[in-house]
Design an enzyme around this catalytic site. Structure first.
Site, PDB file in Angstrom:
ATOM      1  N   LYS A  95       0.902  -1.079   0.127  1.00  0.00           N
ATOM      2  CA  LYS A  95      -0.113  -0.143   0.043  1.00  0.00           C
ATOM      3  C   LYS A  95       0.794   1.382  -0.057  1.00  0.00           C
ATOM      4  CE  LYS A  95      -4.351   1.026   0.218  1.00  0.00           C
ATOM      5  NZ  LYS A  95      -5.613   0.324  -0.202  1.00  0.00           N
ATOM      6  N   ASP A 150      -6.971   4.594  -4.406  1.00  0.00           N
ATOM      7  CA  ASP A 150      -7.678   4.407  -3.086  1.00  0.00           C
ATOM      8  C   ASP A 150      -8.285   5.695  -2.592  1.00  0.00           C
ATOM      9  OD1 ASP A 150      -7.695   2.178  -0.775  1.00  0.00           O
ATOM     10  OD2 ASP A 150      -7.528   4.216   0.167  1.00  0.00           O
TER      11      ASP A 150
HETATM   12  P1  NDP Z   1     -12.912   8.119  -2.583  1.00  0.00           P
HETATM   13  O1  NDP Z   1     -11.796   9.074  -2.389  1.00  0.00           O
HETATM   14  O2  NDP Z   1     -13.402   7.934  -4.229  1.00  0.00           O
HETATM   15  O3  NDP Z   1     -14.195   8.431  -1.796  1.00  0.00           O
HETATM   16  C1  NDP Z   1     -13.940   8.356  -0.339  1.00  0.00           C
HETATM   17  C2  NDP Z   1     -15.352   8.831   0.148  1.00  0.00           C
HETATM   18  O4  NDP Z   1     -15.157   8.610   1.497  1.00  0.00           O
HETATM   19  C3  NDP Z   1     -15.719  10.149   0.020  1.00  0.00           C
HETATM   20  O5  NDP Z   1     -17.098  10.689  -0.081  1.00  0.00           O
HETATM   21  C4  NDP Z   1     -15.117  10.972   1.193  1.00  0.00           C
HETATM   22  O6  NDP Z   1     -15.681  12.237   1.370  1.00  0.00           O
HETATM   23  C5  NDP Z   1     -15.381   9.959   2.282  1.00  0.00           C
HETATM   24  N1  NDP Z   1     -14.319   9.955   3.314  1.00  0.00           N
HETATM   25  C6  NDP Z   1     -12.876   9.840   3.037  1.00  0.00           C
HETATM   26  N2  NDP Z   1     -12.268   9.758   4.233  1.00  0.00           N
HETATM   27  C7  NDP Z   1     -13.382  10.549   5.256  1.00  0.00           C
HETATM   28  C8  NDP Z   1     -13.185  10.645   6.301  1.00  0.00           C
HETATM   29  N3  NDP Z   1     -12.012  10.676   7.132  1.00  0.00           N
HETATM   30  N4  NDP Z   1     -14.261  10.968   7.206  1.00  0.00           N
HETATM   31  C9  NDP Z   1     -15.480  10.868   6.461  1.00  0.00           C
HETATM   32  N5  NDP Z   1     -15.515  10.781   5.431  1.00  0.00           N
HETATM   33  C10 NDP Z   1     -14.588  10.345   4.654  1.00  0.00           C
HETATM   34  O7  NDP Z   1     -12.148   6.811  -2.314  1.00  0.00           O
HETATM   35  P2  NDP Z   1     -12.922   5.174  -2.494  1.00  0.00           P
HETATM   36  O8  NDP Z   1     -14.507   5.089  -2.612  1.00  0.00           O
HETATM   37  O9  NDP Z   1     -12.181   4.527  -3.408  1.00  0.00           O
HETATM   38  O10 NDP Z   1     -12.480   4.573  -1.059  1.00  0.00           O
HETATM   39  C11 NDP Z   1     -13.750   4.433   0.224  1.00  0.00           C
HETATM   40  C12 NDP Z   1     -13.062   3.141   0.945  1.00  0.00           C
HETATM   41  O11 NDP Z   1     -13.186   2.112   0.154  1.00  0.00           O
HETATM   42  C13 NDP Z   1     -11.853   3.553   1.632  1.00  0.00           C
HETATM   43  O12 NDP Z   1     -11.717   2.903   2.946  1.00  0.00           O
HETATM   44  C14 NDP Z   1     -10.691   2.609   0.641  1.00  0.00           C
HETATM   45  O13 NDP Z   1      -9.635   2.084   1.397  1.00  0.00           O
HETATM   46  C15 NDP Z   1     -11.678   1.623   0.416  1.00  0.00           C
HETATM   47  N6  NDP Z   1     -11.430   0.655  -0.846  1.00  0.00           N
HETATM   48  C16 NDP Z   1     -11.316   1.088  -2.111  1.00  0.00           C
HETATM   49  C17 NDP Z   1     -10.871   0.517  -3.094  1.00  0.00           C
HETATM   50  C18 NDP Z   1     -10.884   0.968  -4.414  1.00  0.00           C
HETATM   51  O14 NDP Z   1     -10.986   0.194  -5.490  1.00  0.00           O
HETATM   52  N7  NDP Z   1     -11.147   2.315  -4.490  1.00  0.00           N
HETATM   53  C19 NDP Z   1     -10.863  -1.109  -3.000  1.00  0.00           C
HETATM   54  C20 NDP Z   1     -11.195  -1.746  -1.719  1.00  0.00           C
HETATM   55  C21 NDP Z   1     -11.318  -0.673  -0.615  1.00  0.00           C
HETATM   56  P3  NDP Z   1     -14.925  13.698   1.120  1.00  0.00           P
HETATM   57  O15 NDP Z   1     -14.925  13.613  -0.311  1.00  0.00           O
HETATM   58  O16 NDP Z   1     -15.610  14.690   1.807  1.00  0.00           O
HETATM   59  O17 NDP Z   1     -13.282  13.269   1.603  1.00  0.00           O
HETATM   60  O1  2IT Z   2      -7.713  -1.635  -0.626  1.00  0.00           O
HETATM   61  C1  2IT Z   2      -7.887  -1.797  -1.925  1.00  0.00           C
HETATM   62  O2  2IT Z   2      -8.056  -2.898  -2.228  1.00  0.00           O
HETATM   63  C2  2IT Z   2      -7.676  -0.838  -2.920  1.00  0.00           C
HETATM   64  N1  2IT Z   2      -7.654   0.325  -2.825  1.00  0.00           N
HETATM   65  C3  2IT Z   2      -7.435  -1.370  -4.457  1.00  0.00           C
HETATM   66  C4  2IT Z   2      -6.116  -1.890  -4.725  1.00  0.00           C
HETATM   67  C5  2IT Z   2      -5.943  -2.290  -6.076  1.00  0.00           C
HETATM   68  O3  2IT Z   2      -4.508  -2.583  -6.001  1.00  0.00           O
HETATM   69  O4  2IT Z   2      -6.519  -2.544  -6.752  1.00  0.00           O
END
Ligand code: NDP
Ligand code: 2IT
Length: 444
Positions: free
Chosen positions: A124, A164
């Site tokens: 990561k 992420d």
């Molecule tokens: P994005 O940046 O696209 O979206 C994040 C969302 O969560 C936004 O709405 C953001 O609000 C909110 N958010 C982030 N940090 C906080 C915080 N500290 N408090 C309140 N709200 C918060 O990220 P993703 O959708 O990609 O990721 C969301 C989650 O999913 C994370 O935990 C990530 O690790 C996990 N994840 C993502 C994957 C991926 O493929 N993208 C894969 C597997 C897991 P704001 O815009 O106001 O910051």
């Molecule tokens: O938390 C996760 O699994 C991710 N943010 C995606 C990782 C990836 O390599 O696609």
């Protein structure tokens, strides 16, 4: 050394890294039955080795804003474990990022990637850079400077980063461009690329879709239908958007979305047209979820979270520890049936205990959100073959992988004596494969 002792040592050696301690404790608490079945793991000190990253890189990222002022951020890449494949895992840009967050995410990634059945190790990366309010040019310059150091540590057979929080298609594009320029190689070093230049179809959708596929498996195995259920969804980023899309498609009624400023509650449910508005609001305008409440005249709770609203299913998809003990209590009071974790480690240990005490079906993050990295694995496969599969083909494979992960978790929970405990099943299922690989490859 007992697992308790290993945990104590992790805390002592990684002081102040609370999220990392939490992630380690959650895994170590559930792998005891696997350690009993495999005494050779303890002899080879597999767990002691597993909790120590293979490599941790911390670097300076200087960049200039649009006024010409210089800023300095910190960049990270933790290459945690490569026993079953090249390091693989996302990059997070968020002001809260420090080594403890990157280590918790990298540690989780080891087991998640193992569960996908694709040959990927765990890693990561990220930075404490705050992308909010930055111009496109500033984002580009930051991504280029981030890659100016990262490039020397990664490669298609070494370490393959992706997105992420705060890192999506735009940032992957800027980072890829800089890597290609420095290395003079067009190769699959990042995933989440645009399909026209090496990306996989379904990668943007994969985490959210996969979350819903897994949740359906969990519900179906208890003879419950997702169709017609009310869903509390948090976040409004990549994962939440496509979980929303898949919920609508499957006839579930999503009633909340949130961002770091607050939560909207739409009791009628977010339909296809409102979803399109959310996509435009978040993907194009990069606006705030408050605007949804203004447009559709629904309730907006400033600084609020979705967990107090009445529904059947909760899909936390924003960030770590967003469901605390009191939030889990609210879910219980509202007779929630199931929690499926889209975010990484969104539930605190106390919240998980409440789910378990109240027989709430619990799909842990490393299983539920593995669809994103799974399709990243499929993107790597397509890059290696210089092929591009159709949307239907990738989606079909994703669906199959999520079903398999559910089956692995379920069968593992049964085999190790706690049938239906999917959190244990995910941890043990992910762990045993990596532990065996480490044994096979000797003490290195
Ligand atoms: P994005 O940046 O696209 O979206 C994040 C969302 O969560 C936004 O709405 C953001 O609000 C909110 N958010 C982030 N940090 C906080 C915080 N500290 N408090 C309140 N709200 C918060 O990220 P993703 O959708 O990609 O990721 C969301 C989650 O999913 C994370 O935990 C990530 O690790 C996990 N994840 C993502 C994957 C991926 O493929 N993208 C894969 C597997 C897991 P704001 O815009 O106001 O910051
Ligand atoms: O938390 C996760 O699994 C991710 N943010 C995606 C990782 C990836 O390599 O696609």
């Amino acid at each position: 050394m007992s697992l308790d002792k290993v945990y104590e040592k992790v805390v002592e050696r990684n002081q102040g890294e609370e999220e990392f301690h939490q992630a380690v404790e959650e895994v170590l608490e559930s792998i005891e039955p696997a350690m009993e079945k495999h005494p050779e793991f303890a002899d080879a000190k597999v767990v002691e080795r597993l909790v120590e990253p293979e490599r941790q890189i911390i670097f300076r990222v200087p960049w200039k804003d649009d006024d010409g002022e210089v800023h300095v951020n910190r960049g990270f890449r933790v290459q945690f474990n490569s026993a079953i494949g090249p390091y693989k895992g996302g990059i997070r840009f968020h002001p809260s990022v420090y080594i403890g967050i990157i280590k918790f995410l990298g540690f989780e990634q080891i087991f998640k990637n193992s569960l996908t059945g694709i040959a990927m190790g765990g890693g990561k990366g990220g930075s404490d850079f705050n992308p909010k309010g930055k111009s496109d040019d500033e984002i580009m310059r930051f991504c280029q400077n981030f890659m100016n150091e990262l490039y020397r540590h990664i490669g298609p057979d070494t370490d393959v980063p992706a997105g992420d929080i705060g890192v999506g298609g735009r940032e992957i594009g800027y980072m890829y461009g800089q890597y290609r320029k420095i290395r003079n190689r067009f190769e699959g070093v990042l995933t989440g690329k645009t399909p026209e230049w090496g990306g996989s179809l379904v990668r943007p959708e994969a985490t959210g879709y996969g979350l819903v596929y897994f949740t359906q498996e969990m519900l179906n195995s208890n003879n419950i239908d997702l169709k017609g259920k009310d869903v509390l969804l948090s976040g409004s980023g990549n994962v939440a958007q496509y979980a929303l899309e898949k919920c609508i498609e499957q006839g579930a009624n999503v009633v909340t979305l949130s961002d770091s400023d607050g939560t909207i509650y739409d009791p009628e449910g977010i339909d296809e047209e409102k979803k399109e508005y959310v996509f435009e609001l978040k993907q194009e305008r990069r606006g705030r979820i408050r605007e949804y409440a203004e447009k559709y005249d629904v309730e907006y709770v400033e600084d609020g979270k979705p967990w107090g609203f009445d529904a059947d299913i909760a899909l936390p998809s924003a960030t770590q520890n967003e469901i605390q003990e009191e939030d889990a209590q609210k879910l219980t009071d509202n007779d929630i049936i199931a929690v499926g974790e889209g975010a990484n480690m969104p539930s605190t240990p106390a919240a998980i205990e409440i789910y378990q005490q109240n027989d709430i079906l619990y799909g842990p993050a490393k299983a539920c959100n593995a669809g994103g990295v799974a399709v990243s694995g499929l993107e790597m496969a397509q890059n290696s073959q210089r092929e591009s599969w159709t949307f239907e083909e990738v989606d079909k494979r994703l669906h199959g992988i999520m079903k398999n992960i559910h089956e692995t978790c379920y069968k593992t929970s049964r085999k190790y004596g706690d049938e239906g405990n999917l959190a244990m099943g995910a941890n043990v299922g992910g762990f045993v494969k990596v532990a065996k690989a480490m044994l096979d490859q000797g003490v290195i």
